[in-house]
Design a protein around this motif. Sequence first.
Motif, mmCIF file in Angstrom:
data_model
loop_
_atom_site.group_PDB
_atom_site.id
_atom_site.type_symbol
_atom_site.label_atom_id
_atom_site.label_comp_id
_atom_site.label_asym_id
_atom_site.label_seq_id
_atom_site.Cartn_x
_atom_site.Cartn_y
_atom_site.Cartn_z
ATOM 1 N N UNK A 1 0.842 -1.199 0.000
ATOM 2 C CA UNK A 1 0.000 0.000 0.000
ATOM 3 C C UNK A 1 0.877 1.248 0.000
ATOM 4 N N UNK A 2 1.882 1.244 0.871
ATOM 5 C CA UNK A 2 2.772 2.409 0.948
ATOM 6 C C UNK A 2 3.548 2.569 -0.359
ATOM 7 N N UNK A 3 4.080 1.442 -0.871
ATOM 8 C CA UNK A 3 4.796 1.511 -2.151
ATOM 9 C C UNK A 3 3.918 2.104 -3.239
ATOM 10 N N UNK A 4 2.682 1.612 -3.316
ATOM 11 C CA UNK A 4 1.790 2.103 -4.363
ATOM 12 C C UNK A 4 1.531 3.595 -4.208
ATOM 13 N N UNK A 5 1.374 4.049 -2.968
ATOM 14 C CA UNK A 5 1.167 5.483 -2.748
ATOM 15 C C UNK A 5 2.360 6.272 -3.284
ATOM 16 N N UNK A 6 3.565 5.773 -2.976
ATOM 17 C CA UNK A 6 4.771 6.473 -3.440
ATOM 18 C C UNK A 6 4.838 6.469 -4.967
ATOM 19 N N UNK A 7 4.652 5.281 -5.566
ATOM 20 C CA UNK A 7 4.745 5.189 -7.024
ATOM 21 C C UNK A 7 3.706 6.088 -7.683
ATOM 22 N N UNK A 8 2.499 6.088 -7.121
ATOM 23 C CA UNK A 8 1.430 6.867 -7.727
ATOM 24 C C UNK A 8 1.730 8.360 -7.642
ATOM 25 N N UNK A 9 2.177 8.807 -6.473
ATOM 26 C CA UNK A 9 2.462 10.231 -6.308
ATOM 27 C C UNK A 9 3.605 10.671 -7.223
ATOM 28 N N UNK A 10 4.735 9.977 -7.136
ATOM 29 C CA UNK A 10 5.890 10.366 -7.947
ATOM 30 C C UNK A 10 5.556 10.242 -9.426
ATOM 31 N N UNK A 11 4.916 9.149 -9.784
ATOM 32 C CA UNK A 11 4.594 8.917 -11.190
ATOM 33 C C UNK A 11 3.708 10.007 -11.739
ATOM 34 N N UNK A 12 2.691 10.386 -10.977
ATOM 35 C CA UNK A 12 1.764 11.393 -11.468
ATOM 36 C C UNK A 12 2.443 12.754 -11.586
#
Lengths: 295, 286
Positions: A70-81
């Motif tokens: 969950x935390x990884x996905x939050x990071x990937x989503x934020x940085x990616x976006x």
Amino acid sequence: MTSDAIFDTVILIVLTLVFIVVAYPLYFVIISSFSDPKAVAGGQVVWYPIGFNLRGYAEVFKNSQVVTGFINSLIYTTCGTLLNLAVTLPTAYALSRSDFNGNRFVSIFYLVTMFVSGGMIPTYLVVKGCGMLNTIWALIVPGALGVYNMIVARTFFKANLPNELLEAAKLDGCSSTRFFFSIALPLSSSIIAILVLYYGIGHWNSYFSALLYLSDQKKYPLQLVLRSILVLNEAQLQQGTATTAEQLAQQERQRQLIELMKYSLIIVSSIPVMIVYPLVQKHFVKGVMIGSVKG
Amino acid sequence: MYVLPGMVITFVFSYVPLYGLQIAFRRYSAKKGIWGSPWVGLEYFIRFFESPYFWTTLRNTFLLSIYSLIAGFPIPIILALMLNSFSHKRYRKVIQTVTYAPNFISTVVMAGMLILFLSPRIGIVNELLSVFGIPSINFMAEKGMWRHIYVWSGVWQNTGWNSVIFFAALAGVSPEFHEAAVVDGASKFQRLLYIDFPAILPTATILLILNCGSILSIGFEKAFLLQNDLNLSVSEIISTYVYKVGLRQMDMSYSTAIGLFNSAVNAGMLILVNWTANKLSGTSLW
């Protein structure tokens, strides 16, 4: 009864059926996630939660893989976006300006990529060649610019930033860069919202690039964790030979709890999307409409 | 300057791989690099055409695609037409909100839901069937079911969202047409048939062409997740095979060759369908 009245009734019935068919599975997952594991396994949960409790959710948050994912996905989503925006907005802006010289060339440059691609392996080799394997970069850099989203943004800029505005600003001594940051972007909050949502949900839901490029389980995004639990059915079941009836019953309870946890997990993984979806449904639809004007 | 970052990234990750496609014609080994690997011509293509996987994967891909298209294409149009003629504005909004929602469910969750619902032991579907006295079916292991599951879950997930574009096209129909038709005594159904339907036909044609062009590029993601050893003979499609050959068996040249064959067929289909549509209706992509 006139033919119009029949027509109205038929439509009402059909649409109501559609509504039920689409809504019920979603509703079923929600009520199951709050129910007693035994009731879920026994198929008693049909209309409302039975034996309301949060054990499924407790189980989800006890699972360290899920929390890390969950935390990884939050990071990937934020940085990616953020990266998506940083790349897409300037490109779309430049292409929307009629005084930009390379317009035709750049447009064709991007259109070509919509129709031909190197495919899985050559792209993999490039990512590997860049030393991005097993890093966050492999997930966010290759797709930094979505051509479709860029076209949507360009169409928006074209329609909402008239040339006169730029000329007026220039007359007042505004530089081109300053115009982009101080005038164009603040006027474009709705397109930025659309892009954030399209890209953000794309990142949140994607699993394929992670499957392809990540090998370290600690870096797995939530979707890959979900895959191992929901699809590959790899939730830990305390194995061991059950001999007594007591142990057998214990195992059965354990199994039911895991099934229940799957429902809760689906809900937890959808929380970010469920939070934004109702707020911004209008924007989503608007995005499709802008895109369809000149796709 | 504004376009530079995007172009650099796109160049590296979309154009450089095109150059890397040549490994389909070489016996690629990571040690020797692309240039150092020996040229083998069409060897890998021939190997694919002669392999038993060729017909299986091609057939599976075609059937799955065409089935998806036939089932998935008209339904959003019908939904949009119905929503548009539906007079209850409030209820219409509710239906739209709900039908768009599944589009935002991730593929993994979708597959997970299917597996849960269809589970032979505790799935709700079997629970329901048992009410009617039908014995439990292990859907995911049933070869004959796999395509139906794939296609209809896709319809469930995408119909609402796919209808948006048609709904938008319908919003562009001038109300004057409808007013004039009402004066002439046209019923609601007649107006739907003779005003609304022709209004979305161009949009529908363009989308149909685009869909046909991607007939062999059917999504890897869902098929891969719904695969298991028991249904593999119907669920192995070209893209999942490319993945397995390339990254599990590490036979990169062979995998690239299969992928390239796939793209070539897609391009051919796109041109063919576009040409046909152009002849028939004058609508064309270019």
